[in-house]
Design a protein around this motif. Sequence first.
Motif, PDB file in Angstrom:
ATOM      1  N   PRO A 257       0.800  -1.229   0.000  1.00 58.83           N
ATOM      2  CA  PRO A 257       0.000   0.000   0.000  1.00 58.83           C
ATOM      3  C   PRO A 257       0.830   1.275   0.000  1.00 58.83           C
ATOM      4  O   PRO A 257       0.342   2.345  -0.379  1.00 58.83           O
ATOM      5  CB  PRO A 257      -0.822  -0.120   1.283  1.00 58.83           C
ATOM      6  CG  PRO A 257      -0.088  -1.099   2.139  1.00 58.83           C
ATOM      7  CD  PRO A 257       0.551  -2.058   1.190  1.00 58.83           C
ATOM      8  N   GLN A 258       2.099   1.181   0.383  1.00 57.71           N
ATOM      9  CA  GLN A 258       2.963   2.356   0.353  1.00 57.71           C
ATOM     10  C   GLN A 258       3.459   2.666  -1.046  1.00 57.71           C
ATOM     11  O   GLN A 258       4.033   3.731  -1.306  1.00 57.71           O
ATOM     12  CB  GLN A 258       4.167   2.172   1.308  1.00 57.71           C
ATOM     13  CG  GLN A 258       5.271   1.271   0.784  1.00 57.71           C
ATOM     14  CD  GLN A 258       4.980  -0.219   0.956  1.00 57.71           C
ATOM     15  OE1 GLN A 258       3.884  -0.600   1.343  1.00 57.71           O
ATOM     16  NE2 GLN A 258       5.977  -1.044   0.680  1.00 57.71           N
ATOM     17  N   GLY A 259       3.259   1.712  -1.971  1.00 56.51           N
ATOM     18  CA  GLY A 259       3.623   1.922  -3.358  1.00 56.51           C
ATOM     19  C   GLY A 259       4.957   1.304  -3.732  1.00 56.51           C
ATOM     20  O   GLY A 259       5.772   0.964  -2.874  1.00 56.51           O
ATOM     21  N   LEU A 260       5.168   1.159  -5.031  1.00 50.71           N
ATOM     22  CA  LEU A 260       6.417   0.623  -5.568  1.00 50.71           C
ATOM     23  C   LEU A 260       6.838   1.432  -6.787  1.00 50.71           C
ATOM     24  O   LEU A 260       5.988   1.957  -7.518  1.00 50.71           O
ATOM     25  CB  LEU A 260       6.242  -0.847  -5.989  1.00 50.71           C
ATOM     26  CG  LEU A 260       5.939  -1.871  -4.893  1.00 50.71           C
ATOM     27  CD1 LEU A 260       5.594  -3.218  -5.534  1.00 50.71           C
ATOM     28  CD2 LEU A 260       7.120  -2.016  -3.942  1.00 50.71           C
ATOM     29  N   THR A 261       8.135   1.528  -7.030  1.00 49.86           N
ATOM     30  CA  THR A 261       8.632   2.191  -8.234  1.00 49.86           C
ATOM     31  C   THR A 261       8.497   1.231  -9.421  1.00 49.86           C
ATOM     32  O   THR A 261       8.289   0.022  -9.241  1.00 49.86           O
ATOM     33  CB  THR A 261      10.105   2.585  -8.081  1.00 49.86           C
ATOM     34  OG1 THR A 261      10.892   1.388  -7.929  1.00 49.86           O
ATOM     35  CG2 THR A 261      10.303   3.481  -6.872  1.00 49.86           C
ATOM     36  N   VAL A 262       8.670   1.759 -10.617  1.00 48.51           N
ATOM     37  CA  VAL A 262       8.628   0.914 -11.811  1.00 48.51           C
ATOM     38  C   VAL A 262       9.717  -0.159 -11.728  1.00 48.51           C
ATOM     39  O   VAL A 262       9.482  -1.326 -12.068  1.00 48.51           O
ATOM     40  CB  VAL A 262       8.816   1.760 -13.085  1.00 48.51           C
ATOM     41  CG1 VAL A 262       9.036   0.863 -14.301  1.00 48.51           C
ATOM     42  CG2 VAL A 262       7.616   2.658 -13.310  1.00 48.51           C
ATOM     43  N   LYS A 263      10.900   0.234 -11.267  1.00 47.53           N
ATOM     44  CA  LYS A 263      11.998  -0.715 -11.147  1.00 47.53           C
ATOM     45  C   LYS A 263      11.656  -1.839 -10.182  1.00 47.53           C
ATOM     46  O   LYS A 263      11.904  -3.025 -10.459  1.00 47.53           O
ATOM     47  CB  LYS A 263      13.267   0.003 -10.687  1.00 47.53           C
ATOM     48  CG  LYS A 263      14.492  -0.918 -10.587  1.00 47.53           C
ATOM     49  CD  LYS A 263      15.726  -0.158 -10.118  1.00 47.53           C
ATOM     50  CE  LYS A 263      16.923  -1.097 -10.009  1.00 47.53           C
ATOM     51  NZ  LYS A 263      18.133  -0.395  -9.523  1.00 47.53           N
ATOM     52  N   GLU A 264      11.053  -1.487  -9.054  1.00 46.07           N
ATOM     53  CA  GLU A 264      10.682  -2.492  -8.060  1.00 46.07           C
ATOM     54  C   GLU A 264       9.607  -3.437  -8.603  1.00 46.07           C
ATOM     55  O   GLU A 264       9.665  -4.655  -8.389  1.00 46.07           O
ATOM     56  CB  GLU A 264      10.188  -1.808  -6.780  1.00 46.07           C
ATOM     57  CG  GLU A 264      11.308  -1.119  -6.003  1.00 46.07           C
ATOM     58  CD  GLU A 264      10.784  -0.258  -4.864  1.00 46.07           C
ATOM     59  OE1 GLU A 264       9.621   0.196  -4.955  1.00 46.07           O
ATOM     60  OE2 GLU A 264      11.528  -0.026  -3.897  1.00 46.07           O
ATOM     61  N   ILE A 265       8.647  -2.872  -9.326  1.00 51.66           N
ATOM     62  CA  ILE A 265       7.589  -3.700  -9.917  1.00 51.66           C
ATOM     63  C   ILE A 265       8.180  -4.685 -10.914  1.00 51.66           C
ATOM     64  O   ILE A 265       7.854  -5.873 -10.917  1.00 51.66           O
ATOM     65  CB  ILE A 265       6.517  -2.814 -10.603  1.00 51.66           C
ATOM     66  CG1 ILE A 265       5.764  -1.994  -9.564  1.00 51.66           C
ATOM     67  CG2 ILE A 265       5.538  -3.687 -11.409  1.00 51.66           C
ATOM     68  CD1 ILE A 265       4.838  -0.942 -10.164  1.00 51.66           C
ATOM     69  N   SER A 266       9.080  -4.186 -11.769  1.00 47.12           N
ATOM     70  CA  SER A 266       9.683  -5.060 -12.786  1.00 47.12           C
ATOM     71  C   SER A 266      10.525  -6.156 -12.134  1.00 47.12           C
ATOM     72  O   SER A 266      10.538  -7.301 -12.607  1.00 47.12           O
ATOM     73  CB  SER A 266      10.539  -4.241 -13.753  1.00 47.12           C
ATOM     74  OG  SER A 266      11.670  -3.690 -13.104  1.00 47.12           O
ATOM     75  N   GLU A 267      11.195  -5.835 -11.035  1.00 43.68           N
ATOM     76  CA  GLU A 267      12.022  -6.829 -10.352  1.00 43.68           C
ATOM     77  C   GLU A 267      11.162  -7.873  -9.645  1.00 43.68           C
ATOM     78  O   GLU A 267      11.443  -9.077  -9.703  1.00 43.68           O
ATOM     79  CB  GLU A 267      12.961  -6.143  -9.350  1.00 43.68           C
ATOM     80  CG  GLU A 267      14.070  -5.343 -10.021  1.00 43.68           C
ATOM     81  CD  GLU A 267      14.913  -4.561  -9.029  1.00 43.68           C
ATOM     82  OE1 GLU A 267      14.512  -4.491  -7.829  1.00 43.68           O
ATOM     83  OE2 GLU A 267      15.960  -4.029  -9.437  1.00 43.68           O
ATOM     84  N   PHE A 268      10.093  -7.423  -8.982  1.00 45.23           N
ATOM     85  CA  PHE A 268       9.201  -8.360  -8.289  1.00 45.23           C
ATOM     86  C   PHE A 268       8.555  -9.338  -9.263  1.00 45.23           C
ATOM     87  O   PHE A 268       8.410 -10.531  -8.973  1.00 45.23           O
ATOM     88  CB  PHE A 268       8.110  -7.599  -7.534  1.00 45.23           C
ATOM     89  CG  PHE A 268       8.489  -7.190  -6.151  1.00 45.23           C
ATOM     90  CD1 PHE A 268       8.597  -5.853  -5.805  1.00 45.23           C
ATOM     91  CD2 PHE A 268       8.725  -8.139  -5.166  1.00 45.23           C
ATOM     92  CE1 PHE A 268       8.936  -5.467  -4.513  1.00 45.23           C
ATOM     93  CE2 PHE A 268       9.056  -7.767  -3.867  1.00 45.23           C
ATOM     94  CZ  PHE A 268       9.175  -6.426  -3.543  1.00 45.23           C
ATOM     95  N   LEU A 269       8.178  -8.839 -10.425  1.00 40.01           N
ATOM     96  CA  LEU A 269       7.451  -9.660 -11.393  1.00 40.01           C
ATOM     97  C   LEU A 269       8.350 -10.274 -12.460  1.00 40.01           C
ATOM     98  O   LEU A 269       7.871 -11.002 -13.329  1.00 40.01           O
ATOM     99  CB  LEU A 269       6.351  -8.824 -12.060  1.00 40.01           C
ATOM    100  CG  LEU A 269       5.277  -8.267 -11.118  1.00 40.01           C
ATOM    101  CD1 LEU A 269       4.276  -7.424 -11.896  1.00 40.01           C
ATOM    102  CD2 LEU A 269       4.558  -9.388 -10.372  1.00 40.01           C
ATOM    103  N   ASP A 270       9.650  -9.951 -12.376  1.00 39.76           N
ATOM    104  CA  ASP A 270      10.623 -10.468 -13.350  1.00 39.76           C
ATOM    105  C   ASP A 270      10.216 -10.089 -14.769  1.00 39.76           C
ATOM    106  O   ASP A 270      10.171 -10.923 -15.680  1.00 39.76           O
ATOM    107  CB  ASP A 270      10.743 -11.994 -13.222  1.00 39.76           C
ATOM    108  CG  ASP A 270      11.988 -12.531 -13.940  1.00 39.76           C
ATOM    109  OD1 ASP A 270      11.959 -13.714 -14.355  1.00 39.76           O
ATOM    110  OD2 ASP A 270      12.957 -11.750 -14.133  1.00 39.76           O
ATOM    111  N   LEU A 271       9.938  -8.810 -14.935  1.00 42.65           N
ATOM    112  CA  LEU A 271       9.532  -8.279 -16.232  1.00 42.65           C
ATOM    113  C   LEU A 271      10.557  -7.254 -16.720  1.00 42.65           C
ATOM    114  O   LEU A 271      11.223  -6.604 -15.905  1.00 42.65           O
ATOM    115  CB  LEU A 271       8.160  -7.591 -16.131  1.00 42.65           C
ATOM    116  CG  LEU A 271       6.977  -8.442 -15.683  1.00 42.65           C
ATOM    117  CD1 LEU A 271       5.743  -7.559 -15.504  1.00 42.65           C
ATOM    118  CD2 LEU A 271       6.707  -9.542 -16.701  1.00 42.65           C
TER     119      LEU A 271
END
Length: 261
Positions: A20-34
Amino acid sequence: MSVKSAQRVLEIFELLTQYPQGLTVKEISEFLDLPQSSTFNLVKTLYENNYLTQGELKKYKLGPKLIHIGASARESLDIHSVGVPHLKLLMEQVQETVFLAVLSKNEIVYIAKIDSNRSIRTSAQPGYRKPLYCTGLGKAFLTFMPRNEQKKYLDNTEFVKFTKKTITDRKLLKEQLDMFEHLGYAFDDEENEEGLYCLAAPIYGVDGMMIAAISVAGPKERMLARKEKIINHLLITSNKISAGLGYTNQKNTQFGGATWM
């Protein structure tokens, strides 16, 4: 958007529900391996359409548009769970096909159908959409929606004939809607499908706003032969479902010797 992209959008939504605090684009891509580039494009599109919002440090969170979607989905599920037991009883009482529908923009969407053992063929199925102006359920929504919304719909809709009995004259349709408001229910007389007659009634939520409609549909001759009985059961059922959804500002209505409360 491809199926693969749609899957990634869903994964982004599910991921952000956990942060809920949010994620950066980089963090999202790393979490999802995208790939970061494609993640950026997806996030940018979702942000521009209010599905995501951006907070401090360029962190993305679930956006305000999802609140409305989630509330609508929850409302539909509540309507379904509360309504279906009553619809099954209604079907047993009238021995005709019974429907439950909600409003989606300028169309109805069927969310439940209860068949009787003598149901007739109809194109209406759960998940299907149909116009408001030529269906009993749709005309129930038109009748009991706020007048400014009704006027906007009538002013901006192109009326297409589905059968020879479809009402395409705006003035005639408005006169019929005014009559329905007085009656407390709506109907369509072979206006969407030939041979099919449909009676429909509104469902209200806790805030007093119409949130769904139910109907009984069957062959015209069979429906008209028992019209008074069907209307009584229809109105009683719509009232019970509304009460189950928290609606309390209900008036006693007399029809054909029966009172629904």
